[in-house]
Structures are given as structure tokens and as C-alpha cells.
Design a protein around this motif. Structure first.
Motif, PDB file in Angstrom:
ATOM      1  N   ALA A 171       0.829  -1.211   0.000  1.00 23.23           N
ATOM      2  CA  ALA A 171       0.000   0.000   0.000  1.00 23.23           C
ATOM      3  C   ALA A 171       0.863   1.261   0.000  1.00 23.23           C
ATOM      4  CB  ALA A 171      -0.927  -0.007   1.213  1.00 23.23           C
ATOM      5  N   LEU A 172       1.933   1.256   0.766  1.00 22.09           N
ATOM      6  CA  LEU A 172       2.825   2.414   0.816  1.00 22.09           C
ATOM      7  C   LEU A 172       3.563   2.608  -0.508  1.00 22.09           C
ATOM      8  CD1 LEU A 172       4.236   1.777   4.386  1.00 22.09           C
ATOM      9  CD2 LEU A 172       2.897   3.773   3.718  1.00 22.09           C
ATOM     10  N   ASP A 173       3.996   1.507  -1.114  1.00 23.55           N
ATOM     11  CA  ASP A 173       4.702   1.598  -2.401  1.00 23.55           C
ATOM     12  C   ASP A 173       3.790   2.108  -3.517  1.00 23.55           C
ATOM     13  OD1 ASP A 173       6.990   0.678  -1.202  1.00 23.55           O
ATOM     14  OD2 ASP A 173       6.724  -1.403  -1.856  1.00 23.55           O
ATOM     15  N   ALA A 174       2.470   1.894  -3.347  1.00 19.38           N
ATOM     16  CA  ALA A 174       1.531   2.302  -4.390  1.00 19.38           C
ATOM     17  C   ALA A 174       1.193   3.791  -4.349  1.00 19.38           C
ATOM     18  CB  ALA A 174       0.242   1.487  -4.271  1.00 19.38           C
ATOM     19  N   VAL A 175       1.574   4.485  -3.282  1.00 18.62           N
ATOM     20  CA  VAL A 175       1.300   5.925  -3.194  1.00 18.62           C
ATOM     21  C   VAL A 175       2.144   6.653  -4.243  1.00 18.62           C
ATOM     22  CG1 VAL A 175       1.460   7.973  -1.714  1.00 18.62           C
ATOM     23  CG2 VAL A 175       0.736   5.766  -0.749  1.00 18.62           C
ATOM     24  N   PRO A 176       1.546   7.502  -5.077  1.00 21.59           N
ATOM     25  CA  PRO A 176       2.322   8.215  -6.113  1.00 21.59           C
ATOM     26  C   PRO A 176       3.463   9.025  -5.506  1.00 21.59           C
ATOM     27  CG  PRO A 176      -0.027   8.470  -6.501  1.00 21.59           C
ATOM     28  CD  PRO A 176       0.105   7.806  -5.163  1.00 21.59           C
ATOM     29  N   ARG A 177       4.600   8.981  -6.134  1.00 19.36           N
ATOM     30  CA  ARG A 177       5.772   9.699  -5.630  1.00 19.36           C
ATOM     31  C   ARG A 177       5.542  11.211  -5.633  1.00 19.36           C
ATOM     32  NH1 ARG A 177      10.711   8.720  -4.086  1.00 19.36           N
ATOM     33  NH2 ARG A 177      12.366  10.253  -4.416  1.00 19.36           N
ATOM     34  N   SER A 178       4.621  11.677  -6.467  1.00 15.92           N
ATOM     35  CA  SER A 178       4.347  13.119  -6.525  1.00 15.92           C
ATOM     36  C   SER A 178       3.820  13.646  -5.191  1.00 15.92           C
ATOM     37  CB  SER A 178       3.347  13.418  -7.638  1.00 15.92           C
ATOM     38  OG  SER A 178       2.132  12.722  -7.426  1.00 15.92           O
ATOM     39  N   TYR A 179       3.126  12.791  -4.404  1.00 15.03           N
ATOM     40  CA  TYR A 179       2.653  13.214  -3.091  1.00 15.03           C
ATOM     41  C   TYR A 179       3.837  13.562  -2.197  1.00 15.03           C
ATOM     42  CZ  TYR A 179      -2.025  11.377  -4.167  1.00 15.03           C
ATOM     43  OH  TYR A 179      -3.269  11.139  -4.714  1.00 15.03           O
ATOM     44  N   TYR A 180       4.813  12.655  -2.188  1.00 14.26           N
ATOM     45  CA  TYR A 180       6.000  12.853  -1.357  1.00 14.26           C
ATOM     46  C   TYR A 180       6.799  14.056  -1.841  1.00 14.26           C
ATOM     47  CZ  TYR A 180      10.749  11.940   0.347  1.00 14.26           C
ATOM     48  OH  TYR A 180      11.998  12.057   0.902  1.00 14.26           O
ATOM     49  N   GLU A 181       6.997  14.162  -3.137  1.00 15.34           N
ATOM     50  CA  GLU A 181       7.770  15.275  -3.685  1.00 15.34           C
ATOM     51  C   GLU A 181       7.059  16.607  -3.464  1.00 15.34           C
ATOM     52  OE1 GLU A 181       8.241  14.063  -7.690  1.00 15.34           O
ATOM     53  OE2 GLU A 181       9.972  12.745  -7.288  1.00 15.34           O
ATOM     54  N   GLY A 182       5.742  16.604  -3.535  1.00 10.57           N
ATOM     55  CA  GLY A 182       4.997  17.834  -3.269  1.00 10.57           C
ATOM     56  C   GLY A 182       5.171  18.309  -1.845  1.00 10.57           C
ATOM     57  N   ALA A 183       5.185  17.361  -0.889  1.00 10.83           N
ATOM     58  CA  ALA A 183       5.398  17.728   0.508  1.00 10.83           C
ATOM     59  C   ALA A 183       6.790  18.308   0.711  1.00 10.83           C
ATOM     60  CB  ALA A 183       5.187  16.510   1.400  1.00 10.83           C
ATOM     61  N   LEU A 184       7.795  17.711   0.057  1.00 15.90           N
ATOM     62  CA  LEU A 184       9.152  18.256   0.154  1.00 15.90           C
ATOM     63  C   LEU A 184       9.219  19.659  -0.439  1.00 15.90           C
ATOM     64  CD1 LEU A 184      11.387  15.188  -0.831  1.00 15.90           C
ATOM     65  CD2 LEU A 184      10.924  16.075   1.462  1.00 15.90           C
ATOM     66  N   ALA A 185       8.511  19.872  -1.540  1.00 17.57           N
ATOM     67  CA  ALA A 185       8.527  21.190  -2.185  1.00 17.57           C
ATOM     68  C   ALA A 185       7.906  22.267  -1.305  1.00 17.57           C
ATOM     69  CB  ALA A 185       7.787  21.116  -3.524  1.00 17.57           C
ATOM     70  N   LEU A 186       6.979  21.861  -0.434  1.00 15.82           N
ATOM     71  CA  LEU A 186       6.334  22.815   0.468  1.00 15.82           C
ATOM     72  C   LEU A 186       7.145  23.050   1.743  1.00 15.82           C
ATOM     73  CD1 LEU A 186       2.623  21.656   0.136  1.00 15.82           C
ATOM     74  CD2 LEU A 186       3.658  23.735  -0.782  1.00 15.82           C
ATOM     75  N   GLY A 187       8.293  22.390   1.851  1.00 18.29           N
ATOM     76  CA  GLY A 187       9.187  22.647   2.977  1.00 18.29           C
ATOM     77  C   GLY A 187       9.223  21.575   4.040  1.00 18.29           C
ATOM     78  N   ALA A 188       8.452  20.482   3.887  1.00 22.02           N
ATOM     79  CA  ALA A 188       8.476  19.406   4.880  1.00 22.02           C
ATOM     80  C   ALA A 188       9.746  18.568   4.719  1.00 22.02           C
ATOM     81  CB  ALA A 188       7.249  18.519   4.721  1.00 22.02           C
ATOM     82  N   ASP A 189      10.253  18.042   5.837  1.00 22.01           N
ATOM     83  CA  ASP A 189      11.411  17.158   5.750  1.00 22.01           C
ATOM     84  C   ASP A 189      10.951  15.741   5.407  1.00 22.01           C
ATOM     85  OD1 ASP A 189      10.293  16.224   8.088  1.00 22.01           O
ATOM     86  OD2 ASP A 189      11.838  17.080   9.399  1.00 22.01           O
ATOM     87  N   HIS A 190      11.906  14.834   5.327  1.00 16.10           N
ATOM     88  CA  HIS A 190      11.595  13.466   4.885  1.00 16.10           C
ATOM     89  C   HIS A 190      10.609  12.774   5.831  1.00 16.10           C
ATOM     90  CE1 HIS A 190      12.084   9.495   3.197  1.00 16.10           C
ATOM     91  NE2 HIS A 190      12.556   9.023   4.347  1.00 16.10           N
ATOM     92  N   GLU A 191      10.862  12.875   7.132  1.00 13.61           N
ATOM     93  CA  GLU A 191      10.015  12.188   8.095  1.00 13.61           C
ATOM     94  C   GLU A 191       8.584  12.726   8.070  1.00 13.61           C
ATOM     95  OE1 GLU A 191      13.033  13.323   8.710  1.00 13.61           O
ATOM     96  OE2 GLU A 191      14.106  11.412   8.967  1.00 13.61           O
ATOM     97  N   ARG A 192       8.439  14.047   8.037  1.00 16.59           N
ATOM     98  CA  ARG A 192       7.091  14.632   7.982  1.00 16.59           C
ATOM     99  C   ARG A 192       6.377  14.249   6.694  1.00 16.59           C
ATOM    100  NH1 ARG A 192       5.987  18.821  11.620  1.00 16.59           N
ATOM    101  NH2 ARG A 192       7.757  19.374  12.955  1.00 16.59           N
ATOM    102  N   SER A 193       7.089  14.234   5.593  1.00 16.26           N
ATOM    103  CA  SER A 193       6.481  13.876   4.317  1.00 16.26           C
ATOM    104  C   SER A 193       5.953  12.448   4.343  1.00 16.26           C
ATOM    105  CB  SER A 193       7.500  14.045   3.182  1.00 16.26           C
ATOM    106  OG  SER A 193       7.944  15.379   3.094  1.00 16.26           O
ATOM    107  N   VAL A 194       6.725  11.564   4.969  1.00 12.19           N
ATOM    108  CA  VAL A 194       6.310  10.164   5.022  1.00 12.19           C
ATOM    109  C   VAL A 194       5.121   9.982   5.956  1.00 12.19           C
ATOM    110  CG1 VAL A 194       7.008   7.848   5.764  1.00 12.19           C
ATOM    111  CG2 VAL A 194       8.563   9.240   4.387  1.00 12.19           C
ATOM    112  N   PHE A 195       5.226  10.503   7.188  1.00 10.23           N
ATOM    113  CA  PHE A 195       4.212  10.203   8.201  1.00 10.23           C
ATOM    114  C   PHE A 195       2.946  11.048   8.059  1.00 10.23           C
ATOM    115  CE2 PHE A 195       7.933   8.349  10.302  1.00 10.23           C
ATOM    116  CZ  PHE A 195       7.395   7.160  10.766  1.00 10.23           C
TER     117      PHE A 195
END
Length: 292
Positions: A171-195
Motif C-alpha cells: 500500500a505504501l509503495d503504491a502511493v504516487p511519488r508526486s505526493y511525497y515530492e509535493g510535501a518536500l517542495a512545500l518545505g516538509a522534511d523526509h520524516e514529515r512527508s512520510v508520516f
């Protein structure tokens, strides 16, 4: 002419394949139908003779006196399953998050192989491990005789880990990478983007993993029989012995006869209803995940 024969050959192969698949599907459905027919045809009359309230809510299981109350076994199954979820679900989900989003690819592959190996271990081996390691530890350092609800919950918590980890990671692998990259672009770090982004997006799949873990735990027999103590009474603490629905059937079906045998089959009906409810819950979660 050659093209015509090729078309006919392809048509023949396709129809043969369709027939084989249809036959396989029919056999699967027929097997389930026959199991249902056997259970309900033999279990419902026993329930009617005993009395449904007395059977489901009676607290005494004494076949020699024609007392067949399975309420202690229902409570035992629920307690053991709940304990397994408390132990196995947090560890399984956190492991899946680590494998999917934090671990190095090579280490994740090695650990994934270990999870698959854990899934392939027979339940009797888990039971033997519990009997030789967990039960003596509880007996030496905690109250009780060791054969207890706690021991059964610990073993089942380990046994559901492969299911929870595998399904949650998918289920986690199926999440589009754009979600994670969008969170990073808004200033979130890796842990916040994941959780806060990836995990909520995979929540329906993670919940499906939990439901499948429930089904795995509530249907387990051999490991529970070896470590639970098998006392047909409602446990008052996690250190008391407990008997589950599956253990009740296995322990007594070999010598049961007449109404006793019918009561054990009726116990299987109750367990079957639990499994149906779990499957229905899984279907609801899956459909919600597909429409979200």
C-alpha cells in the motif's frame, strides 16, 4: 488458407483457456458452497437443540453433562486476537514504513526475504518456540503457569507480522511519488512527508492489512493449542489459561459423538460467521480505498 488455420487455432486455444478458467472458478465456488452446506446442515440443528442463547452465551462447557456454552471460547478468541493485534500491528506497520521509505534498497531486500521466510514457517514450529521459550519465561518471571493468554497473544503477534508487513508495504509503495515530492517542495522534511502525507494516503491499504491480520489470528489453531492452556473459562487476567473456538474443535472432535459432535460443528459455524464478517469488512475497506 494458412492465415485461416492460424485464426482457428488461436480461437480454439482461447476457448480452451476460458473453459479451464471457468472450471477452476466453478470448483472454487463449489468447494466453498459444500463447506457452508456441511457446516450449516450439521451445526444449525445442534444449535436448535441446545438453544441459541444457551449455546452462544452459556459460560459452561461440560459435554458429559450436556452443557455446551461457548461464550468463554468466544471471549478467548477475541482476547487472543486483540492481544495479537496490539503486539503485531504497530511493529508490522512501522516495519513496512521503514522498508518502503527509509531502508537502503539492499537492506530492504534482505529484510523482505526474512519476512517471506517468516511467513513460510509452519504454525507448529511457532507453537514449539512458544512452548520452549515464551511459556518458561512467563512462568519464571511473571504470575501464572506460563500457559496463558499472554503467551498465545505473543505467538500470534509474531505470526501475523508477515501479513501486516507485506500488505502495508504494498500500500505504501503504491502511493504516487508526486505526493511525497509535493510535501518536500512545500518545505516538509523526509520524516514529515512520510508520516503526514504518504502514510495517510495508504491508510486504506494499511487497514486492509490489519483486517487480514485479524483473520490470520482468529483462525490459527495449532500454535494456540500448544501455549494457551486450553481452559474453557473466561480469563480474568492475561496470565490465565484460555481456550479459543478453533482449539475447542481440535481438542475434542476426535472423540465427540452425537450432540457433542454437533456442538463442535456449530462452533465451526460461529467461527465461519466471524470469518465472513472479517471478509466483508475487508471488502468495504478495499472499495473505499478504490473510490478515494
Amino acid at each position: 488458407m494458412k492465415n485461416h488455420s492460424c485464426v482457428r487455432g488461436q480461437w480454439f486455444r482461447e476457448n480452451v483457456a476460458k473453459a479451464v478458467f471457468a472450471l477452476a472458478a466453478f470448483i472454487s465456488i463449489a468447494a466453498v458452497a459444500l463447506i457452508c452446506l456441511f457446516l450449516f446442515a450439521n451445526g444449525i440443528p445442534a444449535m436448535a437443540e441446545i438453544g441459541l442463547p444457551e449455546f452462544l452465551f452459556g459460560d459452561t462447557w461440560r459435554p458429559s453433562s450436556d452443557e455446551f456454552g461457548i461464550f468463554p471460547m468466544i471471549i478467548g478468541s477475541l482476547y487472543v486476537t486483540a492481544g495479537a493485534l496490539v503486539i503485531g500491528v504497530p511493529i508490522g506497520i512501522l516495519t513496512a514504513i521503514f522498508l518502503s521509505r527509509f531502508a537502503h534498497a539492499r537492506f530492504a531486500r534482505i529484510l523482505g526475504d526474512g519476512v517471506e521466510l517468516l511467513a513460510g514457517i509452519p504454525s507448529v514450529v511457532f507453537g514449539f518456540f512458544g512452548l520452549m521459550v515464551i511459556v518458561p519465561f512467563i512462568r519464571d518471571y511473571m504470575p501464572g503457569r506460563g500457559l496463558s493468554l499472554l503467551a498465545a497473544a505473543l505467538i500470534l503477534g509474531i505470526m501475523i507480522l508477515p501479513t501486516v508487513i507485506t500488505v502495508s508495504k504494498s500500500a505504501l509503495d503504491a502511493v504516487p511519488r508526486s505526493y511525497y515530492e509535493g510535501a518536500l517542495a512545500l518545505g516538509a522534511d523526509h520524516e514529515r512527508s512520510v508520516f503526514f502525507i504518504v502514510v495517510p494516503a495508504a491508510l486504506s491499504g494499511i487497514m486492509a492489512a490489519v483486517v487480514l491480520g485479524i483473520g490470520r489470528a482468529i483462525g490459527e489453531t495449532m500454535a494456540v493449542v500448544m501455549v494457551a492452556g486450553n481452559q474453557p473459562a473466561i480469563p480474568l487476567s492475561i496470565f490465565d489459561g484460555v481456550r479459543t473456538l478453533t482449539a475447542n474443535i481440535v481438542l475434542e472432535m476426535g472423540y465427540a459423538a452425537d450432540l457433542h459432535r454437533g456442538a463442535l460443528i456449530a462452533t465451526g459455524v460461529v467461527l465461519f460467521v466471524f470469518v465472513i464478517l472479517i471478509c466483508a469488512l475487508f471488502s468495504v475497506i478495499k472499495s473505499k480505498g478504490e473510490h478515494s
